[in-house]
Scaffold this active site. Structure first.
Site, short mmCIF file in Angstrom:
data_model
loop_
_atom_site.label_atom_id
_atom_site.label_comp_id
_atom_site.label_asym_id
_atom_site.label_seq_id
_atom_site.Cartn_x
_atom_site.Cartn_y
_atom_site.Cartn_z
N PRO A 2 0.78 -1.30 0.19
CA PRO A 2 0.10 0.14 0.01
C PRO A 2 0.92 1.08 -0.06
O PRO A 2 1.54 1.69 1.07
CB PRO A 2 -0.70 -0.08 1.11
N GLU A 3 0.99 1.93 -1.18
CA GLU A 3 1.34 3.21 -1.06
C GLU A 3 0.19 4.01 -1.39
O GLU A 3 -1.13 3.64 -0.92
CB GLU A 3 2.27 3.52 -2.48
N HIS A 90 -5.18 -13.82 10.62
CA HIS A 90 -4.63 -12.53 10.12
C HIS A 90 -5.68 -11.14 10.30
O HIS A 90 -5.43 -10.18 9.65
CB HIS A 90 -4.01 -12.42 8.86
N ARG A 108 1.23 -9.35 8.41
CA ARG A 108 2.58 -8.81 9.20
C ARG A 108 2.39 -7.83 10.40
O ARG A 108 3.27 -7.63 11.03
CB ARG A 108 3.73 -8.22 8.23
N ARG A 152 17.47 20.04 1.81
CA ARG A 152 17.91 18.71 2.13
C ARG A 152 19.18 18.45 1.61
O ARG A 152 19.17 18.43 0.35
CB ARG A 152 16.82 17.80 1.75
#
Length: 272
Positions: A2-3, A90, A108, A152
């Site tokens: 999932p993004e 799960h 997970r 950055r």
DNA sequence: CGCAATTCCTGTATGC
DNA sequence: TGCATACAGGAATTGC
């Protein structure tokens, strides 16, 4: 996994169907990343107002408080009108409403479901407070993006992943966006010229928007809110294609590691 | 055994 | 010296 596009596709799949519903029962399975922070029974009787998204978090607004939900690395959400079957090993969060049931499956368990009184609550601030702007919204302003890059000194890939400048760009789309912009992932963010930053700005938006249109694409095991999965294949230009020819110039795609994560790029198309 | 996925946390470095 | 910010690395989990 999932993004941002997958999270948005999941949201679109059930937001309208659950809005206005009344919660009947909430059941938790094994511990997720953080505790729910409220007794599940205390949520019974509350109404679901809307489902929003912030970065990769889903925000489920209730008539009192809200739920912050994250799919982590392996989570998928399913909304169904049918009675929920008994939970599998799960299935770690069920929310039964009078309009249907929401179930989080997350092998997970890096995902999370957290309750907060409002978005100003400490827990909500902790999770949402440092998030950058939404790449698909009006707030993704080029001037601010370029100014942020200038500050950055870390490699651009890392800066994109950090999500403090712009949210939602995960490991897969970071490689894809940098390919589209023709920028080497190792290049220091501060050293990207204005015109190349403009290409990157457009590339981030384009890659994510295209993925949302396709219904979420990244990984083969992504399933949407209807439980459909396996249809979507990522048409990756570079991600996962180490050793294969670049689709543009036929040079061999390279794989490197940045911050313990794999990065893929074309050594010819992407300049330092 | 290594790897894949996400992001918060900790420890260290840097700048003023 | 202190404080804020930046950045690297580690941790959590499970199935391949």
């Amino acid at each position: 996994m999932p993004e941002l596009p997958e999270v948005e596709v999941t949201r679109l799949g059930f937001a309208d169907r659950i809005a206005g519903a009344r919660i009947e029962v909430v059941r938790m399975g094994k511990p997720l990343r953080w505790a729910l922070a409220v007794e599940p029974s205390a949520l019974a009787g509350r109404a679901v107002r809307a489902v929003r998204r912030r970065g990769k978090y889903l925000l489920i607004d209730l008539d009192e408080g809200l739920l912050l939900l994250h799919l982590g690395m392996s989570g998928s959400l399913r909304f169904t009108d049918m009675p929920l079957p008994p939970p599998g090993p799960h299935d770690h969060f069920d929310m039964v409403t009078n309009r249907g049931s929401l179930r989080l499956n997350d092998p997970r368990r890096f995902g999370a479901v957290v309750y907060a009184r409002d978005e100003a609550a400490p827990l909500a601030i902790k999770l949402l407070g440092r998030l950058g702007v939404e790449p698909l919204g009006d707030g993704f302003d080029f001037g601010a993006f370029f100014a942020g890059l200038k500050k950055r000194h870390a490699p651009i890939k890392q800066v994109l992943l950090a999500g403090e400048l712009v949210v939602g760009v995960g490991n897969i789309y970071a490689s894809e966006a940098l390919f589209l912009a023709g920028i080497r992932p190792t290049l220091s963010a501060s050293r990207i010229s204005r015109p190349r930053a403009a290409r990157l700005h457009a590339a981030v938006r384009e890659v994510l928007a295209r993925a949302v249109e396709r219904g979420g694409s990244t990984l083969r095991d992504f399933t949407n809110a209807d439980g459909q999965g396996g249809y979507f294949q990522l048409e990756a230009t570079v991600y996962g294609r180490a050793g294969e020819p670049c689709r543009v110039c036929s040079a061999t795609i390279r794989q490197i590691r940045q911050g313990q994560r794999s990065t893929f790029f074309c050594p010819s198309c992407q300049k330092c």
